[in-house]
Design an enzyme around this catalytic site. Sequence first.
Site, PDB file in Angstrom:
ATOM      1  N   ASP A  89      -1.369   6.646   6.309  1.00  0.00           N
ATOM      2  CA  ASP A  89      -2.450   5.752   5.903  1.00  0.00           C
ATOM      3  C   ASP A  89      -2.655   4.753   7.041  1.00  0.00           C
ATOM      4  O   ASP A  89      -1.798   3.913   7.297  1.00  0.00           O
ATOM      5  CB  ASP A  89      -2.042   5.030   4.601  1.00  0.00           C
ATOM      6  CG  ASP A  89      -3.075   4.002   4.161  1.00  0.00           C
ATOM      7  OD1 ASP A  89      -4.098   3.850   4.847  1.00  0.00           O
ATOM      8  OD2 ASP A  89      -2.841   3.351   3.115  1.00  0.00           O
ATOM      9  N   TRP A 144       0.823  -1.210   0.000  1.00  0.00           N
ATOM     10  CA  TRP A 144       0.000   0.000   0.000  1.00  0.00           C
ATOM     11  C   TRP A 144       0.858   1.261   0.000  1.00  0.00           C
ATOM     12  O   TRP A 144       0.516   2.252  -0.646  1.00  0.00           O
ATOM     13  CB  TRP A 144      -1.020  -0.018   1.138  1.00  0.00           C
ATOM     14  CG  TRP A 144      -2.046  -1.072   0.869  1.00  0.00           C
ATOM     15  CD1 TRP A 144      -2.182  -2.266   1.500  1.00  0.00           C
ATOM     16  CD2 TRP A 144      -3.013  -1.067  -0.188  1.00  0.00           C
ATOM     17  NE1 TRP A 144      -3.188  -3.006   0.915  1.00  0.00           N
ATOM     18  CE2 TRP A 144      -3.712  -2.292  -0.121  1.00  0.00           C
ATOM     19  CE3 TRP A 144      -3.372  -0.158  -1.193  1.00  0.00           C
ATOM     20  CZ2 TRP A 144      -4.749  -2.626  -1.009  1.00  0.00           C
ATOM     21  CZ3 TRP A 144      -4.410  -0.485  -2.078  1.00  0.00           C
ATOM     22  CH2 TRP A 144      -5.070  -1.701  -1.972  1.00  0.00           C
ATOM     23  N   LYS A 159     -12.460  -1.824   7.361  1.00  0.00           N
ATOM     24  CA  LYS A 159     -11.770  -2.856   8.146  1.00  0.00           C
ATOM     25  C   LYS A 159     -12.172  -2.754   9.616  1.00  0.00           C
ATOM     26  O   LYS A 159     -12.822  -3.640  10.140  1.00  0.00           O
ATOM     27  CB  LYS A 159     -10.264  -2.757   7.966  1.00  0.00           C
ATOM     28  CG  LYS A 159      -9.863  -3.069   6.508  1.00  0.00           C
ATOM     29  CD  LYS A 159      -8.567  -2.442   6.141  1.00  0.00           C
ATOM     30  CE  LYS A 159      -8.362  -2.247   4.671  1.00  0.00           C
ATOM     31  NZ  LYS A 159      -8.585  -3.380   3.803  1.00  0.00           N
TER      32      LYS A 159
HETATM   33  N1  PMP Z   1      -4.244   1.346   2.359  1.00  0.00           N
HETATM   34  C1  PMP Z   1      -4.311   0.196   3.046  1.00  0.00           C
HETATM   35  C2  PMP Z   1      -3.360  -0.019   4.175  1.00  0.00           C
HETATM   36  C3  PMP Z   1      -5.264  -0.764   2.688  1.00  0.00           C
HETATM   37  O1  PMP Z   1      -5.325  -1.915   3.357  1.00  0.00           O
HETATM   38  C4  PMP Z   1      -6.142  -0.516   1.620  1.00  0.00           C
HETATM   39  C5  PMP Z   1      -7.221  -1.488   1.198  1.00  0.00           C
HETATM   40  N2  PMP Z   1      -7.053  -2.783   1.498  1.00  0.00           N
HETATM   41  C6  PMP Z   1      -6.022   0.702   0.926  1.00  0.00           C
HETATM   42  C7  PMP Z   1      -5.074   1.606   1.339  1.00  0.00           C
HETATM   43  C8  PMP Z   1      -6.917   1.032  -0.220  1.00  0.00           C
HETATM   44  O2  PMP Z   1      -8.159   1.314   0.285  1.00  0.00           O
HETATM   45  P1  PMP Z   1      -9.441   1.572  -0.623  1.00  0.00           P
HETATM   46  O3  PMP Z   1      -9.771   0.250  -1.243  1.00  0.00           O
HETATM   47  O4  PMP Z   1     -10.438   2.034   0.380  1.00  0.00           O
HETATM   48  O5  PMP Z   1      -9.103   2.591  -1.623  1.00  0.00           O
END
Ligand code: PMP
Length: 361
Positions: free
Chosen positions: A172, A105, A196
């Site tokens: 994030d 991520w 989550k």
């Molecule tokens: N950052 C992290 C740490 C994630 O786990 C995720 C999704 N699994 C995201 C960003 C992306 O999130 P979204 O699907 O809400 O755009």
Amino acid sequence: MPQPFDRVFNFSAGPGVLPVQVLEEIRDEVLNYRGAGMGVMEMSHRSAAFEQILFEAKADLRSLMGISDEYEILFLQGGASSQFTMVPMSFLGSGTAQYIVTGAWGQKAIEAGRFEGEVEVLWDGKADEYRSIPNEIGENELASYVHITTNETIQGVRFGHDISVTAPLICDMSSDILSRPVDVSKYDLIYAGAQKNMGPAGATVVIIKKELLDGVSRELPPMMDYRVHVKNDSMYNTPPCWAIYVCGKVYRRLLSLGGLMAVHENNIAKSGVVYSAIDESNGFYRGHAVTEARSLMNVTFTLAEDGLTKSFVSEADALGMKDLKGHRSVGGCRASIYNAFPNDGCIALADFMREFAHKNG
Ligand code: PMP
């Protein structure tokens, strides 16, 4: 062990499990929210009832995380992925932003940042397949900001502590927000998708220091401009009403459980049950993360004999333990055990792991 409403043990990485008590409350209100004669899904976001829902959700999040008045709280759409772009659009300017990349991520965040200007890698765990987090952070204090991902959902590594940097710190926190107390004052902007630890997909929480916003001079399209969302109290356009409503219920529940310290202690105990099964397996299971960086939310492990992974996942599935397959980039298994994941599910998984190792070892 039978679960209420015949529910399974849902190890999904997200959208993930929600508290049964919250789902029951929602069920009871879905047709008629507290005498309004309609449910929250159908209600105008300008109604007094919804305004109250938004107000309370914000107030409860503030009290759960100890967020001071120096910060604004926004509920936006577009997921954490949109924040990968909104952040550099607002704060990168003509300088350089530094990214600590501890997994997939963080990598996505920096890739999106590149479209907006100068970004550089401050630390990257790629060489050891994202098993660890940095010990030291030698950031450039002139950086526009430093970006971190506190919990890497795919690799299962996390910062167990709040780091300190001189530049504005942007984080994030999608997969570990509300899993432990954090010192919000160390961060200038925190963002997290709801799906989550907070509620259903659709809402993205942004906690933003007012001072950081004051430094933005660039003209931006309104939907990309935090200032517009702040000015309109998350109602510049139709907000994700339903998701906000459910998040609010989750915040209330966490407060009633004693707040984030209590939640954190339980998360340590829960993840400890699964990590013990890994550590006591004489190498039959191998944790992906180094011990100090182990996530409390996403337990990642491989089987020494990879050919057994498929039967591990399918036998667990048949026993009601769903979604244990690891992300394709890491392989093996991943047990996502967010706040609402029941303790019994961790015990059931650890028992199964021991039996499976005994049978196949
Ligand atoms: N950052 C992290 C740490 C994630 O786990 C995720 C999704 N699994 C995201 C960003 C992306 O999130 P979204 O699907 O809400 O755009």
